[in-house]
Design an enzyme around this catalytic site. Structure first.
Site, PDB file in Angstrom:
ATOM      1  N   TYR A   1       0.828  -1.208   0.000  1.00  0.00           N
ATOM      2  CA  TYR A   1       0.000   0.000   0.000  1.00  0.00           C
ATOM      3  C   TYR A   1       0.866   1.262   0.000  1.00  0.00           C
ATOM      4  O   TYR A   1       0.585   2.223  -0.725  1.00  0.00           O
ATOM      5  CB  TYR A   1      -0.912  -0.028   1.222  1.00  0.00           C
ATOM      6  CG  TYR A   1      -1.987   1.023   1.243  1.00  0.00           C
ATOM      7  CD1 TYR A   1      -3.048   0.992   0.347  1.00  0.00           C
ATOM      8  CD2 TYR A   1      -1.967   2.050   2.195  1.00  0.00           C
ATOM      9  CE1 TYR A   1      -4.050   1.944   0.379  1.00  0.00           C
ATOM     10  CE2 TYR A   1      -2.966   3.008   2.241  1.00  0.00           C
ATOM     11  CZ  TYR A   1      -4.006   2.959   1.328  1.00  0.00           C
ATOM     12  OH  TYR A   1      -4.994   3.908   1.375  1.00  0.00           O
TER      13      TYR A   1
ATOM     14  N   LYS B   1       0.835   4.068  -2.888  1.00  0.00           N
ATOM     15  CA  LYS B   1       0.482   5.454  -2.587  1.00  0.00           C
ATOM     16  C   LYS B   1       1.676   6.390  -2.761  1.00  0.00           C
ATOM     17  O   LYS B   1       1.507   7.569  -3.100  1.00  0.00           O
ATOM     18  CB  LYS B   1      -0.083   5.548  -1.175  1.00  0.00           C
ATOM     19  CG  LYS B   1      -1.460   4.885  -1.023  1.00  0.00           C
ATOM     20  CD  LYS B   1      -2.495   5.520  -1.932  1.00  0.00           C
ATOM     21  CE  LYS B   1      -3.899   5.000  -1.653  1.00  0.00           C
ATOM     22  NZ  LYS B   1      -4.913   5.651  -2.511  1.00  0.00           N
TER      23      LYS B   1
END
Length: 290
Positions: free
Chosen positions: A155, A159
């Site tokens: 993640y 991001k």
């Protein structure tokens, strides 16, 4: 009606922050495409908006593919004649320590959070350029990508990529009247509630109570997206805006915090002798502390 007749696409809008975005845009007069791969949730969200007098259609494309992203934008243009605003909100978690993470857990998160953001932006930019009326692209970032987060290598990487993508696209499409910005939200959602309580308390002080709310509701995040979508916000481009409960912030771009020069170049011996005193005297912190 700040966004009357604007055509807005929100990905991952069947629940959580995406749903709050969709409802907020519709309440300000926008025509909203509610995208979610969970068809039932997308349909329910769009119906709820229409029941409140808003304009919304549901759309079920898998935005982690170029074909799905192209179909999403095409459906918006077919429904409303154009696309003015894209909110790249869709995201998933597959949290696991890096040494235990599977290839599938890595690929799934990268596909939705990073590839999907690029794929949708690519399609939206093409449509916006063809229309010649400018536009707004708002990417949803995360503190995991800004500061790192234990157990979220996939993640955080995705991001972090969204941040670089935001800054690059902002430069590429500025001349077409299109702005590209990112929002780093902190809110209590079904996705964040999947994180174990002990992990929340250990890595993020925003979960603790206090007089200043540092992790609010999804609805408290929505005004940032509305503001960045306005015509009057054309002067804001390539920025990362933080919003969470009571707090609004602007994140800095990565920059050199110290520099030193060695004529002829640096050797290992130079670094052994001088690294700490020249540039390493204040190493940068990691993780969420506030």
């Amino acid at each position: 009606m700040l966004l009357e007749n604007k055509a807005v696409v929100v990905t991952g809008a069947g629940q959580g922050i995406g749903l709050a975005f969709a409802k907020a845009f519709a309440a300000e007069g926008a025509q909203v495409v509610v995208n979610d791969i969970n068809a039932a949730k997308a349909d329910e969200a769009a119906a709820a908006i229409r029941e409140l007098g808003g304009k919304a259609v549901a759309q079920h494309s898998d935005i982690s593919t170029f074909a799905g992203a192209d179909q999403l934008v095409a459906d918006c243009v077919q429904a409303f004649g154009k696309i003015d605003v894209l909110v790249n909100n869709a995201g998933i978690l597959r949290d696991r320590m890096s040494f235990n993470m599977s290839e599938q857990e890595w690929d799934q998160v990268i596909a939705v959070c990073l590839k999907g953001t690029f794929a949708c932006a690519r399609s939206a930019i093409r449509a916006m350029r063809e229309a010649g009326q400018g536009g707004r692209i708002i990417n949803i970032a995360s503190r995991s990508g800004l500061r790192g987060s234990i157990g979220q290598a996939n993640y955080a990487a995705a991001k972090g990529g969204v941040l670089g993508l935001t800054r690059t696209l902002a430069q590429e499409v500025k001349k077409y009247g299109i702005t590209v910005n990112a929002i780093s939200p902190r809110a209590v959602t079904d996705m964040t509630n999947s994180i174990p309580e002990d992990v929340k308390a250990r890595k993020d002080a925003a979960w603790k109570g206090g007089s200043v709310v540092l992790r609010g509701t999804a609805e408290q995040v929505a005004p940032a997206a509305l503001y960045l979508a306005l015509d009057e916000s054309e002067w804001i481009n390539g920025q990362v805006v933080g919003i969470a409960g009571d707090k609004l912030s602007l994140w800095s771009h990565p920059k050199e915090v110290a520099e030193a020069f060695m004529f002829g170049g640096w050797t290992v011996q130079h670094l052994r002798e001088l690294f700490k005193s020249s540039v390493g005297f204040e190493l940068q912190s990691l993780g969420n502390k506030d």
